[in-house]
Design a protein around this motif. Structure first.
Motif, PDB file in Angstrom:
ATOM      1  N   TYR A   2       1.184  -1.220   0.683  1.00  0.00           N
ATOM      2  CA  TYR A   2       0.377   0.412   0.260  1.00  0.00           C
ATOM      3  C   TYR A   2       1.210   1.233  -0.102  1.00  0.00           C
ATOM      4  O   TYR A   2       1.691   1.192   0.629  1.00  0.00           O
ATOM      5  CB  TYR A   2      -0.854   0.503   1.398  1.00  0.00           C
ATOM      6  N   ASP A   3       0.697   2.209  -0.489  1.00  0.00           N
ATOM      7  CA  ASP A   3       1.205   3.641  -0.221  1.00  0.00           C
ATOM      8  C   ASP A   3       0.358   4.284   0.401  1.00  0.00           C
ATOM      9  O   ASP A   3      -1.228   3.989   0.304  1.00  0.00           O
ATOM     10  CB  ASP A   3       1.001   4.822  -1.684  1.00  0.00           C
ATOM     11  N   GLU A   4       0.725   5.706   0.858  1.00  0.00           N
ATOM     12  CA  GLU A   4       0.017   5.774   2.656  1.00  0.00           C
ATOM     13  C   GLU A   4       0.155   7.552   2.433  1.00  0.00           C
ATOM     14  O   GLU A   4       0.364   8.161   1.802  1.00  0.00           O
ATOM     15  CB  GLU A   4       0.493   5.131   3.627  1.00  0.00           C
ATOM     16  N   ILE A   5      -1.101   7.946   2.722  1.00  0.00           N
ATOM     17  CA  ILE A   5      -0.573   9.627   3.138  1.00  0.00           C
ATOM     18  C   ILE A   5      -0.714   9.268   5.007  1.00  0.00           C
ATOM     19  O   ILE A   5      -1.983   8.496   5.353  1.00  0.00           O
ATOM     20  CB  ILE A   5      -2.327   9.811   2.890  1.00  0.00           C
ATOM     21  N   VAL A  57       1.314  -2.138   7.495  1.00  0.00           N
ATOM     22  CA  VAL A  57       1.621  -1.576   6.264  1.00  0.00           C
ATOM     23  C   VAL A  57       0.267  -1.272   6.553  1.00  0.00           C
ATOM     24  O   VAL A  57      -0.659  -2.254   6.532  1.00  0.00           O
ATOM     25  CB  VAL A  57       1.980  -2.129   4.831  1.00  0.00           C
ATOM     26  N   GLY A  58      -0.504   0.326   5.288  1.00  0.00           N
ATOM     27  CA  GLY A  58      -1.409   0.742   5.881  1.00  0.00           C
ATOM     28  C   GLY A  58      -2.308   0.874   6.681  1.00  0.00           C
ATOM     29  O   GLY A  58      -1.881   1.015   7.921  1.00  0.00           O
ATOM     30  N   ASN A  59      -3.727   0.616   7.007  1.00  0.00           N
ATOM     31  CA  ASN A  59      -4.238   0.120   7.540  1.00  0.00           C
ATOM     32  C   ASN A  59      -3.669  -0.288   9.216  1.00  0.00           C
ATOM     33  O   ASN A  59      -4.559  -1.675   9.951  1.00  0.00           O
ATOM     34  CB  ASN A  59      -5.911   0.090   7.789  1.00  0.00           C
ATOM     35  N   ASN A  60      -2.227  -0.272   9.573  1.00  0.00           N
ATOM     36  CA  ASN A  60      -2.289  -1.739  10.384  1.00  0.00           C
ATOM     37  C   ASN A  60      -2.092  -2.869   9.736  1.00  0.00           C
ATOM     38  O   ASN A  60      -2.327  -3.708  11.058  1.00  0.00           O
ATOM     39  CB  ASN A  60      -1.913  -1.334  12.128  1.00  0.00           C
ATOM     40  N   ASN A  61      -1.729  -3.319   8.978  1.00  0.00           N
ATOM     41  CA  ASN A  61      -1.700  -4.993   8.418  1.00  0.00           C
ATOM     42  C   ASN A  61      -0.761  -5.172   8.749  1.00  0.00           C
ATOM     43  O   ASN A  61       0.452  -5.082   7.999  1.00  0.00           O
ATOM     44  CB  ASN A  61      -2.552  -4.451   6.659  1.00  0.00           C
ATOM     45  N   ALA A 116      -2.721   4.950   8.708  1.00  0.00           N
ATOM     46  CA  ALA A 116      -2.325   5.566   7.930  1.00  0.00           C
ATOM     47  C   ALA A 116      -4.199   6.145   7.658  1.00  0.00           C
ATOM     48  O   ALA A 116      -4.723   5.368   8.328  1.00  0.00           O
ATOM     49  CB  ALA A 116      -1.468   4.907   6.697  1.00  0.00           C
ATOM     50  N   LEU A 117      -3.179   7.585   7.776  1.00  0.00           N
ATOM     51  CA  LEU A 117      -4.752   8.145   7.016  1.00  0.00           C
ATOM     52  C   LEU A 117      -5.637   7.800   6.291  1.00  0.00           C
ATOM     53  O   LEU A 117      -6.465   7.524   6.005  1.00  0.00           O
ATOM     54  CB  LEU A 117      -4.781   9.480   7.008  1.00  0.00           C
ATOM     55  N   GLU A 150     -11.793   1.316   0.202  1.00  0.00           N
ATOM     56  CA  GLU A 150     -11.547   2.516   1.368  1.00  0.00           C
ATOM     57  C   GLU A 150     -11.690   3.563   0.535  1.00  0.00           C
ATOM     58  O   GLU A 150     -12.516   4.772   0.184  1.00  0.00           O
ATOM     59  CB  GLU A 150     -10.998   2.163   2.666  1.00  0.00           C
ATOM     60  N   PHE A 151     -11.225   3.227  -0.499  1.00  0.00           N
ATOM     61  CA  PHE A 151     -10.626   5.073  -1.554  1.00  0.00           C
ATOM     62  C   PHE A 151     -10.982   4.902  -2.878  1.00  0.00           C
ATOM     63  O   PHE A 151     -10.079   4.805  -3.260  1.00  0.00           O
ATOM     64  CB  PHE A 151      -9.930   5.551  -0.817  1.00  0.00           C
ATOM     65  N   PRO A 152     -11.960   4.066  -3.376  1.00  0.00           N
ATOM     66  CA  PRO A 152     -11.964   3.918  -4.538  1.00  0.00           C
ATOM     67  C   PRO A 152     -11.889   4.707  -5.996  1.00  0.00           C
ATOM     68  O   PRO A 152     -11.803   4.435  -6.560  1.00  0.00           O
ATOM     69  CB  PRO A 152     -13.504   3.216  -5.580  1.00  0.00           C
ATOM     70  N   MET A 153     -12.071   6.589  -5.167  1.00  0.00           N
ATOM     71  CA  MET A 153     -11.927   7.398  -6.161  1.00  0.00           C
ATOM     72  C   MET A 153     -10.422   7.718  -6.609  1.00  0.00           C
ATOM     73  O   MET A 153      -9.925   8.644  -7.110  1.00  0.00           O
ATOM     74  CB  MET A 153     -12.165   8.057  -5.423  1.00  0.00           C
ATOM     75  N   LEU A 154      -9.531   6.990  -6.360  1.00  0.00           N
ATOM     76  CA  LEU A 154      -8.229   7.340  -6.236  1.00  0.00           C
ATOM     77  C   LEU A 154      -7.365   6.175  -7.853  1.00  0.00           C
ATOM     78  O   LEU A 154      -7.053   6.046  -7.545  1.00  0.00           O
ATOM     79  CB  LEU A 154      -7.186   6.916  -4.824  1.00  0.00           C
ATOM     80  N   GLY A 155      -8.658   5.642  -7.850  1.00  0.00           N
ATOM     81  CA  GLY A 155      -7.919   4.608  -9.333  1.00  0.00           C
ATOM     82  C   GLY A 155      -6.852   3.612  -9.138  1.00  0.00           C
ATOM     83  O   GLY A 155      -7.432   2.767  -7.835  1.00  0.00           O
ATOM     84  N   GLN A 156      -6.170   2.722  -9.995  1.00  0.00           N
ATOM     85  CA  GLN A 156      -5.356   1.537  -9.791  1.00  0.00           C
ATOM     86  C   GLN A 156      -4.276   1.456 -10.547  1.00  0.00           C
ATOM     87  O   GLN A 156      -4.692   2.639 -11.560  1.00  0.00           O
ATOM     88  CB  GLN A 156      -6.350   0.294  -9.961  1.00  0.00           C
ATOM     89  N   GLY A 157      -3.674   0.603 -10.767  1.00  0.00           N
ATOM     90  CA  GLY A 157      -2.147   1.050 -11.232  1.00  0.00           C
ATOM     91  C   GLY A 157      -1.175   1.667 -10.093  1.00  0.00           C
ATOM     92  O   GLY A 157      -0.979   1.036  -9.332  1.00  0.00           O
ATOM     93  N   GLY A 158       0.454   1.730 -11.477  1.00  0.00           N
ATOM     94  CA  GLY A 158       1.139   2.334 -10.588  1.00  0.00           C
ATOM     95  C   GLY A 158       0.370   3.322  -8.858  1.00  0.00           C
ATOM     96  O   GLY A 158      -0.601   4.169  -9.330  1.00  0.00           O
ATOM     97  N   ARG A 159       1.886   3.339  -8.131  1.00  0.00           N
ATOM     98  CA  ARG A 159       1.100   4.613  -7.457  1.00  0.00           C
ATOM     99  C   ARG A 159       2.546   5.116  -6.521  1.00  0.00           C
ATOM    100  O   ARG A 159       3.255   4.073  -6.436  1.00  0.00           O
ATOM    101  CB  ARG A 159       0.384   3.837  -5.745  1.00  0.00           C
ATOM    102  N   ASN A 160       2.941   6.327  -6.073  1.00  0.00           N
ATOM    103  CA  ASN A 160       3.826   7.457  -5.243  1.00  0.00           C
ATOM    104  C   ASN A 160       3.316   7.970  -4.653  1.00  0.00           C
ATOM    105  O   ASN A 160       3.359   9.019  -5.387  1.00  0.00           O
ATOM    106  CB  ASN A 160       5.338   7.326  -6.422  1.00  0.00           C
TER     107      ASN A 160
END
Length: 887
Positions: free
Chosen positions: A282-285, A300-304, A344-345, A355-365
């Protein structure tokens, strides 16, 4: 958003503040995107990293290879104002920059870099920046960071808070690939140290894997401010640490009003959860309202939680506990008992986030920008409106988006929305609000580790009142032999202020020729490349421009596909005769063998790329490469992190096993063939699509390696079961160029689809709803005159069309029209109603209704128009499921 009370009392004490809020027409109303203008300032950077916007509008830019550049607002020029000797390999180099909070008086600039002369250190130093020059002799060392030079996740951003504390983000300095993209916790003593992030991110006595907070001293060095994670003197800790448990905190910001720290955490590459190892990546904010431990390399992520894994025995021992994490690695020099991990927030994987489908999918940074406060900036005409007040700007380097995030009064996630969704950002790398409240955005450009032509510095300004015109221009042709007469159009140019109007000035780039007509025509008599400019100016004197190039001297070739029978549909498994030809005015007679022909079958769900007459259509494989973001690391002919595709194609063009070998490399990763850089596996990519990607790469050096199709012959249709699958036939010829004009490639295309066509898949709709209840997909005609559009339909040989319908309580008919909703009437049904259902067969659900197509050779856009004299409501619509074209 946080809710504030006692508004009346606050306004009574601060009349000026409330008066200005009342003047902001967009204090609570979201402004239209058209009120924002993205202005290009500078470009062609060599790996730009961070910016600092100065009070006079100038902008400092650092490049990873050591250059400091200055964009000068007054002249519009960009100059080199300093250069550091840096170690530029891997992710090191010149990585971070921050101007002193008192920069206007002391001219101090802080840089975080990898000194070329120091093999195992990165350094923060302070320099004098005077008269637009970086004084290297003025260097004052602030802090050194010990590391394993030449590995991974350097991070390196620098930021000051409102109290004058300096923050530095440092990555875990650990390779993820030896751990199969799970958490790197390999404790074997015969392995390189960079395979165990417990020595860095999990180590309270190590600066790496942290965000530090220090107070630089005027004489050099630093002191420790109150409130860091470990008080000064705590055994086995470093007091510089503010946040611990980071993997790669690449971009962050500090809230100017409350001191909150926000950062983007670039996460691991794992695409799947695995029992005994741990979660996918997961990438995180993240947000820190105070010091804390944020989990890596155990969560990582939601304390996974990851598992304690013994790399020697291949045993999974236990799953880590976020409430009481322990670091028992022999490589740990810090405390064994770590603070409880904070989640993570916002967090998202390669796939679509639940949880956040509006962020799309694919590569991430993931990266974090600033929290905007309108009151912090000058009351300029371009500062952002109050609608964005107290919202956090976040962005993603790979996905090219910017979002704004609203938080609750407890700084928990509330909502988010896309910022400027219709505007393209090419790898946003850094962003900062200027003194006037406009937003400066630094874009890295397409390829990683490259001097990208499309890198750039941009300024986004807001217009509360009068807006600049929006300029669009087009031409009926942009290339051809001389003399060339071109009809230009300003259609689409507009001023969004309803009481405004625009005037036009066309400049044709030839002997100063101009026109003030709205849609002029101009003749270019001599060969050459002409830059045509259209300027639109409104009544207030605000102007905007746009350009296009006209290339005169080389006529585009023509390419034709002769396909026996119908050119839109296949009718079962059959062999089709075909031939392709090309003609070119300058090249003369063309050998058909020079025409490149490919035929690809695509399963349902693939979106066909639209083409223009003279535009090259991307191959299926290259399209998949673009979708997967592979060009961030591999160019067609530009070497980036990995090898360019042309070199790969040359290397394997005579290897009969190349395809299977490269598919395995893409899906499972590898290293050593093209250097030490490790390529992660991409198991989340469909294997068949990876094969088509590899086909494209291999075809670069050997165009016939994939298709092997002759210019004429028979093609056997084999795949006929998938109603949404189709064949794409493409024939292309590239001419030799002429009169100084480069070669032009023309591609012709046929799309052969199944004769059963889903109404839901229509290319265009008007007053039609796409319905999908309970996994069904059909359309509902909601008004008389509503229509469906299907492009490039050949009615040759088509005798009947059978509709799968459910008329409900409506009574009407479907018309088939050519070219437009009111074009030539080709055929129509009789009156269709629920009583039209055949008496034999099921008396519920969908039923068939057929009508005859008179003999015609029409080929083009086809409109299905619903016509009724009765009423239509949401409770009574005409429903259409499929259309079956029959010969």
């Amino acid at each position: 958003m946080r809710k504030y009370l006692l508004v009346f009392a606050v306004c009574s004490l601060s009349f000026w503040s409330c008066e200005n809020k009342q003047k902001d027409p967009f204090a609570t109303e979201k402004p239209d995107e058209s009120r924002f203008t993205k202005i290009p300032l500078a470009g062609n950077f060599n790996e730009p990293m961070e910016i600092e916007v100065l009070d006079n509008g100038d902008v400092l830019i650092i490049e990873r290879h050591g250059l400091l550049k200055l964009y000068q607002e007054e002249s519009g020029k960009t100059i080199v104002v300093g250069e550091l000797d840096v170690f530029p390999e891997r992710e090191d180099g010149l990585m971070g920059m921050a101007k002193d909070p008192n920069f206007s008086k002391n001219n101090w600039l802080y840089l975080y870099y990898a000194p070329a002369s120091e093999p195992v250190k990165n350094r923060i130093s302070r320099f004098d920046f005077v008269d637009n020059k970086l004084d290297l002799a003025s260097e004052v060392k602030i802090l050194d960071v010990d590391l394993f030079r030449g590995c991974c996740h350097s991070a390196g951003a620098l930021e000051f808070d409102a109290q004058g504390n300096l923050y530095l983000g440092i990555g875990d300095d650990s390779t993820p690939f030896e751990s199969s993209n799970f958490n790197p916790i390999d404790e074997r003593q015969d392995q390189p140290k960079n395979v165990d992030a417990q020595r860095s991110s999990g180590n309270t006595n190590d600066l790496r894997g942290s965000i530090l907070r220090i107070k630089p001293n005027p004489e050099g060095g630093y002191s420790i401010p109150e409130g860091n994670l470990f008080p000064v003197g705590t055994p086995k800790t470093r007091p510089e640490i503010y946040v611990k448990g980071n993997r790669n905190p690449f971009r962050y910001s500090i809230d100017s009003h409350n001191g909150n720290l926000y950062w983007g955490e670039v996460g691991p590459d794992g695409s799947e959860d695995k029992e005994g190892r741990g979660p996918r990546g997961y990438d995180e904010i993240n947000v820190a309202t105070g010091p804390g431990y944020y989990g890596w390399p155990y969560f990582v992520g939601n304390n996974n939680a990851y598992w304690k894994y013994d790399f020697a025995t291949k045993e999974s021992l236990f799953q880590f506990d976020p409430k009481a994490p322990k670091n028992t690695s022999p490589n740990n020099t810090g405390m064994e008992d770590l603070p409880a991990a904070k989640p993570a927030l916002i967090y998202y994987p390669y796939a679509e986030s639940e949880e956040f489908p509006m962020l799309g999918q694919g590569g991430r940074n993931a990266m974090a920008g600033q929290v905007y406060y309108r009151e912090d900036y000058d009351a300029s005409e371009v500062r952002f409106p109050g609608y964005y007040n107290e919202k956090l700007f976040i962005y993603d380097w790979m996905r090219n988006w910017i979002f704004t995030v609203s938080l609750t009064e407890n700084f928990e996630y509330d909502t988010m929305e896309r910022f400027m969704p219709e505007t393209h950002f090419e790898k946003p790398m850094d962003m900062q609000f200027g003194k006037d409240g406009s937003l400066y955005v630094l874009e890295y450009g397409t390829f990683w580790r490259a001097n990208n032509d499309d890198s750039g510095l941009y300024r986004i300004v807001f217009s509360e009142g009068n807006r600049k015109p929006e300029v669009k221009l087009s031409a009926d042709k942009t290339l051809g032999a001389a003399p060339l007469t071109v009809n230009f159009s300003s259609e689409g140019t507009q001023d969004l202020d309803t009481d405004d109007q625009v005037s036009f000035l066309w400049e044709f780039g030839e002997n100063g020729a101009t026109s003030t007509e709205e849609n002029p025509s101009h003749s270019f008599d001599k060969p050459g490349i002409y830059k045509v400019k259209l300027t639109a100016t409104d009544l207030q004197g605000e102007a905007a421009t746009s350009f296009l190039e006209v290339k005169v001297g080389n006529e585009a070739p023509s390419v034709s596909i002769a396909w026996e029978g119908n050119r839109s549909f296949y009718f079962g498994k059959e062999a089709i005769n075909y031939s392709v030809t090309a003609a070119d005015k300058e090249d003369g007679e063309i050998d058909p063998a020079q025409v490149n022909l490919t035929i690809d079958y695509l399963e349902g769900g693939y979106d066909l790329i639209e083409m223009g007459h003279q535009e090259e259509v991307l191959s299926i494989g290259e399209t998949y490469i673009n979708e997967a973001g592979c060009k961030a690391c591999h160019g067609i002919s530009n070497e980036s992190v990995g090898p360019d595709y042309t070199s790969v194609s040359e290397k394997y063009k005579n290897d009969k096993n190349a395809k299977s070998y490269l598919i395995d490399k893409v899906r499972n990763g590898g290293s050593g063939v093209w250097g030490e850089q490790i390529m992660p596996g991409h198991t989340h990519l469909d294997e068949k699509r990876v094969g088509q990607m590899v086909d494209f790469v291999l075809s670069i050096a050997n165009p016939n390696a994939v298709s092997g199709l002759a210019a004429s012959g028979k093609y056997q249709i084999e795949n006929t079961e998938d109603p949404e699958g189709f064949y794409m036939v493409q024939a292309a010829y590239e001419d030799k160029g002429a009169n100084g004009i480069p070669a032009i490639k023309t591609t012709s295309q046929l799309k052969l689809r199944n004769t059963t066509v889903s109404a839901y898949s229509a290319d265009g709709i008007e007053n039609v709803a796409r319905a999908n209840p309970e996994d069904e997909h059909y359309v509902q005609f909601t008004a008389s005159g509503s229509w469906l559009l299907f492009r490039d339909i050949d009615l040759n040989q088509i005798k009947n069309i059978t509709l799968s319908i459910m008329p409900g309580n409506t009574v009407g008919k479907l018309q088939v029209r050519a070219g437009s909703p009111d074009g030539e009437l080709l055929a129509e049904t009789g009156s269709l109603r629920k009583d039209s259902r055949p008496k034999s067969g099921p008396q519920e659900g969908w039923f068939n209704a057929s009508f005859t197509i008179p003999p015609t050779d029409y080929y083009g856009d086809l409109y299905f128009v619903y016509v009724t004299d009765g009423s239509i409501s949401i409770w009574g619509t005409f429903n259409l499921n499929t259309l079956e074209f029959e010969r």
